[in-house]
Design a protein around this motif. Structure first.
Motif, mmCIF file in Angstrom:
data_model
loop_
_atom_site.group_PDB
_atom_site.id
_atom_site.type_symbol
_atom_site.label_atom_id
_atom_site.label_comp_id
_atom_site.label_asym_id
_atom_site.label_seq_id
_atom_site.Cartn_x
_atom_site.Cartn_y
_atom_site.Cartn_z
ATOM 1 N N UNK A 59 32.325 42.831 39.059
ATOM 2 C CA UNK A 59 31.007 42.315 38.671
ATOM 3 C C UNK A 59 31.111 41.074 37.781
ATOM 4 N N UNK A 60 32.149 41.013 36.951
ATOM 5 C CA UNK A 60 32.290 39.908 36.012
ATOM 6 C C UNK A 60 32.495 38.573 36.735
ATOM 7 N N UNK A 61 33.055 38.617 37.961
ATOM 8 C CA UNK A 61 33.395 37.380 38.666
ATOM 9 C C UNK A 61 32.396 36.994 39.743
ATOM 10 N N UNK A 62 31.357 37.785 39.942
ATOM 11 C CA UNK A 62 30.385 37.462 40.985
ATOM 12 C C UNK A 62 29.660 36.154 40.699
ATOM 13 N N UNK A 63 29.541 35.802 39.431
ATOM 14 C CA UNK A 63 28.839 34.567 39.059
ATOM 15 C C UNK A 63 29.578 33.322 39.530
ATOM 16 N N UNK A 64 30.891 33.442 39.845
ATOM 17 C CA UNK A 64 31.633 32.295 40.361
ATOM 18 C C UNK A 64 31.259 31.977 41.809
ATOM 19 N N UNK A 65 30.744 32.969 42.537
ATOM 20 C CA UNK A 65 30.361 32.797 43.941
ATOM 21 C C UNK A 65 31.496 32.174 44.752
ATOM 22 N N UNK A 66 32.653 32.807 44.660
ATOM 23 C CA UNK A 66 33.812 32.345 45.417
ATOM 24 C C UNK A 66 33.861 33.027 46.777
ATOM 25 N N UNK A 67 34.063 32.289 47.853
ATOM 26 C CA UNK A 67 34.283 32.941 49.151
ATOM 27 C C UNK A 67 35.581 33.742 49.117
ATOM 28 N N UNK A 68 35.623 34.837 49.859
ATOM 29 C CA UNK A 68 36.825 35.669 49.835
ATOM 30 C C UNK A 68 37.127 36.232 51.210
ATOM 31 N N UNK A 69 38.370 36.685 51.382
ATOM 32 C CA UNK A 69 38.821 37.330 52.612
ATOM 33 C C UNK A 69 39.701 38.515 52.240
ATOM 34 N N UNK A 70 39.890 39.405 53.200
ATOM 35 C CA UNK A 70 40.801 40.535 53.031
ATOM 36 C C UNK A 70 42.031 40.397 53.919
ATOM 37 N N UNK A 71 42.042 39.368 54.761
ATOM 38 C CA UNK A 71 43.196 39.042 55.590
ATOM 39 C C UNK A 71 43.357 37.528 55.621
ATOM 40 N N UNK A 72 44.582 37.072 55.852
ATOM 41 C CA UNK A 72 44.787 35.628 55.927
ATOM 42 C C UNK A 72 45.266 35.248 57.318
ATOM 43 N N UNK A 73 45.076 33.983 57.637
ATOM 44 C CA UNK A 73 45.592 33.421 58.882
ATOM 45 C C UNK A 73 46.959 32.825 58.566
#
Length: 451
Positions: A59-73
């Motif tokens: 919750x503390x980092x939601x304000x950054x609005x960073x895109x995220x993934x759970x797997x990488x290419x």
């Protein structure tokens, strides 16, 4: 490291955890997004009992609005950035280019120690985990501290492969620190009970009538209040990197006194005069106490002696942006990101449409209702991705404008992700509200009057 048009940058980060390292991960991705780079947090399961794959963002980092993934290419044009806690990923991906970010030298060594000690009881129980070790390959290295740079030099990493990328304090902290009244300071010594406690206990015994205040079970706001009231912060533990709490203490008006271990040993990471750094033997303890009493009695004089330390801390954010740009040879975009203040109201929608006819796309829409998916049924106009809502543009399929709350907008303005706030034919009340809500510089409030 070169960024290509189709490069994706992944920053490894433990999911659902709030601490200094993960915040730095989010600061980096936020900065890269500001530069117009395709950057993502790559969340990994850190706690089997607390991992939420549908919402891995603390919750503390939601304000950054960073895109995220759970797997990488795992492709050669992409870049994976890992730190010492995720160094086992070094061998998990074969094609992606790698950057090892040294946030804590000591944590890396501790991880190595754990790897080996766990096998001592039964070396044949399972294979040794793979981990990063110093090799002559194409890996680049970032250092958060001078201490880490010296460690890499000692282990034969060429200087041409090392970039300084440090960090900065949470912007909310240093903004609040600007309001501290030094005349209200009290004879209080703050310390972190998780570091250097053996030395601190001896000092406490030597000064039983002094108010010794441990940082224990406190919120960030409570820590800042304590530091704001105190004259001295001591830290005689190991300094695995450029530690956060000493810098928070300095900005809160404390005189910082440290040992000489780790990053505290050099005059770059903690650039305070030598008279505030001590050994930790029994012979050193009386000199430490003498300095503490000197600070109590002559606070103003000692406070001024650490002015250069505070100046460097205040420059951390701007230096971080410069260092990230240098590490990737990025030219920051000329266009300044801006936010539409009037949201998805009738006036706000008219404003957005007017901008689009001029091929101007806002970066953010500020709307405290529509930033939350729970407040409406999905009708195809707004979509949710990475726990953030986007306003879909009909003439640009797949493209959306991020919808954020007023609180997050103020945070992103202080972070530099938002440079301007824009309003269409605002009333006096709307202008006054914008200044009160976001506290922008006057030149950062843009008023459009098409007539």
């Amino acid at each position: 490291m070169k960024i290509y048009p189709d490069t994706k940058i992944y920053m490894v980060c433990p999911a659902n955890i709030h601490s200094g390292g993960p915040e730095l991960c989010h600061q980096l991705v936020s900065q890269l997004v500001q530069f117009g780079v395709n950057a993502y947090i790559f969340y990994l399961e850190a706690d089997r009992g607390n991992f939420n794959s549908e919402n891995p963002v603390d919750d503390f980092y939601k304000k950054y609005h960073c895109p995220y993934v759970l797997q990488i290419e795992d492709e050669p044009q992409n870049i994976l950035i890992m730190n010492e806690t995720g160094n086992w990923l070094y061998s998990a991906f074969k094609n992606v280019r790698k950057i090892f970010w040294w946030m804590s030298v000591d944590n890396y060594l501790q991880n190595m120690s754990t790897f080996f000690s766990q096998r001592m009881a039964n070396p044949l129980a399972e294979p040794m985990p793979k981990f990063f070790y110093f090799q002559n390959d194409e890996t680049e290295h970032w250092v958060q501290s001078e201490y880490a740079r010296q460690f890499l030099e000692l282990n034969g990493v060429p200087a041409t492969k090392v970039y300084s990328v440090e960090d900065y304090l949470n912007q909310t902290f240093w903004i609040n620190a600007g309001n501290i009244d030094l005349s209200e300071k009290q004879d209080i010594i703050v310390f972190n009970p998780l570091k250097g406690l053996d030395v601190t206990k001896k000092l406490v015994d030597m000064g039983p009538n002094i108010y010794w205040a441990p940082i224990r079970n406190m919120t960030p706001a409570e820590v800042q209040d304590l530091l704001a009231a105190s004259k001295v912060y001591i830290d005689f533990g190991n300094h695995p990197g450029k530690d956060r709490i000493p810098r928070e203490a300095a900005l809160s008006g404390c005189v910082v006194i440290t040992g000489k271990r780790g990053a505290a040993a050099n005059d770059i990471d903690i650039n305070i005069p030598d008279e505030f750094k001590f050994g930790e033997t029994d012979e050193d303890l009386p000199r430490i106490m003498e300095k503490i009493f000197d600070v109590f009695e002559n606070f103003g004089v000692n406070y001024l002696k650490q002015e250069e330390y505070r100046k460097r801390i205040l420059d951390d954010k701007a230096r971080f942006a410069r260092e990230v740009a240098a590490a990737f040879n990025i030219t920051p975009p000329e266009r300044q990101p801006f936010a539409v203040v009037q949201g998805l109201s009738e006036k706000g929608l008219n404003f957005i449409n007017m901008l689009l006819t001029q091929n101007i796309i806002p970066n953010f829409i500020i709307d405290d209702t529509f930033c939350d998916m729970r407040n409406f049924e999905d009708n195809g106009v707004i979509k949710t991705s990475n726990n953030t809502n986007y306003f879909i543009l009909p003439n640009l399929p797949g493209y959306g404008i991020m919808i954020i709350s007023s609180e997050d907008a103020k945070f992103l303005y202080n972070e530099g992700r938002i440079k301007k706030f824009a309003l269409l034919t605002p009333t006096d009340e709307e202008i006054e509200s914008a200044f009160e809500t976001f506290d922008p510089a006057r030149e950062d409030l843009l008023v459009f009057n098409p007539n």
